[in-house]
Write an enzyme that holds these catalytic residues in place. Structure first.
Site, PDB file in Angstrom:
ATOM      1  N   HIS A 375       0.893  -1.300   0.017  1.00  0.00           N
ATOM      2  CA  HIS A 375       0.093  -0.104  -0.052  1.00  0.00           C
ATOM      3  C   HIS A 375       0.737   1.165  -0.163  1.00  0.00           C
ATOM      4  O   HIS A 375       1.873   1.345   0.759  1.00  0.00           O
ATOM      5  CB  HIS A 375      -1.051  -0.189   1.112  1.00  0.00           C
ATOM      6  CG  HIS A 375      -2.159  -0.980   1.233  1.00  0.00           C
ATOM      7  ND1 HIS A 375      -3.388  -0.322   0.850  1.00  0.00           N
ATOM      8  CD2 HIS A 375      -2.444  -2.197   1.075  1.00  0.00           C
ATOM      9  CE1 HIS A 375      -4.174  -1.223   0.699  1.00  0.00           C
ATOM     10  NE2 HIS A 375      -3.811  -2.570   0.719  1.00  0.00           N
ATOM     11  N   PRO A 376       0.602   2.294  -0.738  1.00  0.00           N
ATOM     12  CA  PRO A 376       1.152   3.553  -0.851  1.00  0.00           C
ATOM     13  C   PRO A 376       0.935   4.530   0.519  1.00  0.00           C
ATOM     14  O   PRO A 376      -0.167   4.257   1.293  1.00  0.00           O
ATOM     15  CB  PRO A 376       0.748   4.303  -2.007  1.00  0.00           C
ATOM     16  CG  PRO A 376      -0.778   3.778  -1.968  1.00  0.00           C
ATOM     17  CD  PRO A 376      -0.873   2.377  -1.365  1.00  0.00           C
ATOM     18  N   SER A 392      -6.287   3.380  -5.854  1.00  0.00           N
ATOM     19  CA  SER A 392      -5.715   4.424  -4.746  1.00  0.00           C
ATOM     20  C   SER A 392      -5.915   5.859  -5.162  1.00  0.00           C
ATOM     21  O   SER A 392      -6.148   6.384  -4.186  1.00  0.00           O
ATOM     22  CB  SER A 392      -4.157   3.961  -4.579  1.00  0.00           C
ATOM     23  OG  SER A 392      -4.184   2.551  -4.037  1.00  0.00           O
ATOM     24  N   GLU A 395      -9.550   6.730  -4.337  1.00  0.00           N
ATOM     25  CA  GLU A 395      -9.732   6.805  -2.840  1.00  0.00           C
ATOM     26  C   GLU A 395      -9.077   7.889  -2.187  1.00  0.00           C
ATOM     27  O   GLU A 395      -9.852   8.423  -1.281  1.00  0.00           O
ATOM     28  CB  GLU A 395      -9.112   5.301  -2.202  1.00  0.00           C
ATOM     29  CG  GLU A 395     -10.181   4.234  -2.674  1.00  0.00           C
ATOM     30  CD  GLU A 395      -9.277   2.778  -2.614  1.00  0.00           C
ATOM     31  OE1 GLU A 395      -9.836   1.812  -3.108  1.00  0.00           O
ATOM     32  OE2 GLU A 395      -7.837   2.973  -2.381  1.00  0.00           O
ATOM     33  N   PHE A 427       0.851   3.420   7.142  1.00  0.00           N
ATOM     34  CA  PHE A 427      -0.176   3.798   7.642  1.00  0.00           C
ATOM     35  C   PHE A 427      -1.510   3.610   6.742  1.00  0.00           C
ATOM     36  O   PHE A 427      -1.529   3.777   5.781  1.00  0.00           O
ATOM     37  CB  PHE A 427      -0.484   5.091   8.294  1.00  0.00           C
ATOM     38  CG  PHE A 427      -1.614   5.529   8.950  1.00  0.00           C
ATOM     39  CD1 PHE A 427      -2.011   5.064  10.041  1.00  0.00           C
ATOM     40  CD2 PHE A 427      -2.670   6.278   8.283  1.00  0.00           C
ATOM     41  CE1 PHE A 427      -3.221   5.412  10.451  1.00  0.00           C
ATOM     42  CE2 PHE A 427      -3.862   6.684   8.646  1.00  0.00           C
ATOM     43  CZ  PHE A 427      -4.362   6.101  10.070  1.00  0.00           C
ATOM     44  N   ALA A 430      -9.196   2.988   5.311  1.00  0.00           N
ATOM     45  CA  ALA A 430     -10.061   3.123   4.695  1.00  0.00           C
ATOM     46  C   ALA A 430     -10.516   4.552   4.051  1.00  0.00           C
ATOM     47  O   ALA A 430     -11.485   5.008   5.004  1.00  0.00           O
ATOM     48  CB  ALA A 430     -11.156   2.103   4.652  1.00  0.00           C
ATOM     49  N   VAL A 431      -9.890   5.377   3.430  1.00  0.00           N
ATOM     50  CA  VAL A 431      -9.960   6.817   3.688  1.00  0.00           C
ATOM     51  C   VAL A 431     -11.443   7.114   2.960  1.00  0.00           C
ATOM     52  O   VAL A 431     -12.032   8.182   3.578  1.00  0.00           O
ATOM     53  CB  VAL A 431      -9.130   7.357   2.400  1.00  0.00           C
ATOM     54  CG1 VAL A 431      -7.851   7.181   3.099  1.00  0.00           C
ATOM     55  CG2 VAL A 431      -9.249   6.943   1.138  1.00  0.00           C
TER      56      VAL A 431
END
Length: 475
Positions: A375-376, A392, A395, A427, A430-431
């Site tokens: 994940h970025p 991403s 999101e 970190f 789920a934005v």
């Protein structure tokens, strides 16, 4: 393996949002009465069977007598044809209530007066098979021979080919067989729903109108069944009231009532059926219909539509291509998930998520850590360089992370570096579930957790991100 293991049962059906039945005149419920005419088609040595009948009679718990006639059993069945039928015929004709008959072909052939009365009353006569016997141990060829003979005999006795089919004491082949060799408007060898549904055999589709064994007088002849007409009436009334209320709330359903001449045709029971018919007729917005009418309505309102690209029907390369990116840069999860048991219940966002999440949870700590590290960073260098995946990018933009102030950008950069140095992975949150302010608050709180806690939290968030992506995909 090029195709997932297929679980050949549908445990989801219409799910939480059934289709609008659109019954005629906006009826809140469709009520359908079925009279099973089996007398003269049951197991009997006179019919070439090896033993007597033992099913659905006043002799609860009866056993078959191999090689012997059971005089008492035969006379109980005879009562249905001689007395019970005519009592029911008067009730339904005098009440002007339409009826569908499930007629066993050999029973109909032995009852010309009753068949004539059915036709004069304009009742639908559907097929109830050749004989009222168990078909569970029949070979395909033998059952098919019986089905074809039943269809032909039905025509010879009634003058029409049956438009509906219900074996009752069926085999696991019956529905497929009826779909392939019959020309039926509906088949009823199912108890799976309160609404009709389509059975897809690939090259041919068949409308299924489910039947019932609970709102059925057969429970007068079952252990812990109905002991009195009052119990029968009360159960039917409760079923009607519940479905009527669902219809009033915008989800109309169908209520089947199953009847037998030798059971509810007894004088001590038919009064309860009359009370129920009167109760139904006292309500507005009720459609009392024959099964063929329900079939014609459903076929018109809800014709068969094949779902394309259902997950449970995809090849492995197709499945991985479509769902391989749901967990960030981790197609191995979709590859493994494909090998799990898969069926119609997985042809939805929730269904696919259950498969993918199960494999993610099953993976080793090191493998799951790899997913986290794939994940970025939030609002990090990859985002600035426009090198995020499309998912991403969308999101992070949904929370405004693509339009930060200089101070906010510096804050994220500082938090990202501190969090990764402490825990060993980015970190993850789920934005789409949070605002920018909430994300920063969570960031500042979670950075102080121990790494084991954060690992568990991050994994939950990864699963939530996957769920949201799938829901977007299945819109």
């Amino acid at each position: 393996m090029t195709k997932s293991e297929r679980y050949d049962r549908d445990l989801i059906g219409y799910g939480p949002k059934p289709p609008k039945a659109n019954w005629p005149n906006n009826a809140k419920i469709a009520v359908q009465f079925v009279l099973n005419y089996e007398e003269g088609g049951e197991n009997c040595l006179l019919h070439g069977d090896q033993a007597s009948e033992a099913f659905l009679s006043e002799i609860v718990g009866a056993q078959q007598w191999p090689g012997q006639r059971h005089w008492n059993m035969e006379s109980i069945y005879e009562y249905g044809a001689r007395s019970g039928f005519w009592r029911l015929h008067k009730l339904f004709t005098n009440s002007d209530v339409p009826l569908t008959v499930y007629g066993v072909a050999t029973a109909l052939a032995r009852s010309p007066e009753q068949v004539a009365a059915m036709k004069d009353a304009n009742w639908e006569i559907a097929s109830h098979g050749l004989k009222w016997i168990e078909y569970k141990d029949f070979t395909w060829a033998d059952e098919e021979a019986h089905m074809r003979e039943a269809i032909q005999l039905h025509y010879e006795v009634t003058g029409d080919y049956p438009k509906g089919w219900y074996t009752g004491r069926c085999s696991s082949n019956t529905v497929e067989m009826a779909t392939q060799i019959g020309d039926f408007a509906y088949v009823s060898d199912s108890y799976a729903d309160d609404l009709p549904y389509w059975y897809d055999a690939g090259d041919k589709q068949q409308l299924i109108i489910p039947y019932t064994l609970d709102t059925n007088d057969m429970r007068f002849a079952a252990f812990q069944g109905f002991n009195s007409g009052d119990q029968f009436f009360c159960y039917l009334k409760d079923a009607f009231d519940s479905l009527y209320a669902e219809g009033a709330a915008g989800e109309p359903k169908m209520l089947n009532i199953g009847l037998h001449c030798r059971l509810v045709g007894r004088p001590g029971r038919i009064a309860s059926l009359k009370r129920f018919i009167d109760y139904v007729k006292s309500h507005d917005d009720v459609w009392i219909a024959k099964r063929i009418e329900i079939a014609e309505h459903w076929t018109k309102e809800h014709p068969f539509e094949r779902m394309t690209d259902r997950p449970s029907t995809l090849t492995k390369p197709q499945f991985v291509e479509i769902f391989g990116g749901i967990f960030e840069h981790s197609p191995w999860i979709a590859e493994r998930a494909y090998e799990r048991e898969m069926g119609p219940a997985h042809d939805s966002a929730i269904g696919v998520h259950s498969l993918l999440a199960a494999e993610f949870r099953k993976a080793s700590d090191e493998e799951r850590l790899g997913v986290l590290r794939a994940h970025p960073d939030l609002a990090g260098k990859l985002a600035a360089a426009k090198r995020l995946t499309a998912e991403s990018t969308e999101e992070q933009a949904s929370a405004g992370l693509d339009a930060l102030t200089d101070d906010e950008r510096e804050k994220f950069a500082s938090l990202n570096e501190a969090y990764t140095q402490k825990h060993g992975f980015p970190f993850i949150i789920a934005v789409k579930d949070h605002t920018k302010t909430q994300i920063i608050a969570q960031f500042e709180t979670r950075i102080h957790n121990d790494s084991a806690t954060e690992m568990a939290t991050a994994c939950k968030q990864v699963e939530r991100i996957a769920e949201l992506r799938l829901k977007d995909m299945f819109k």
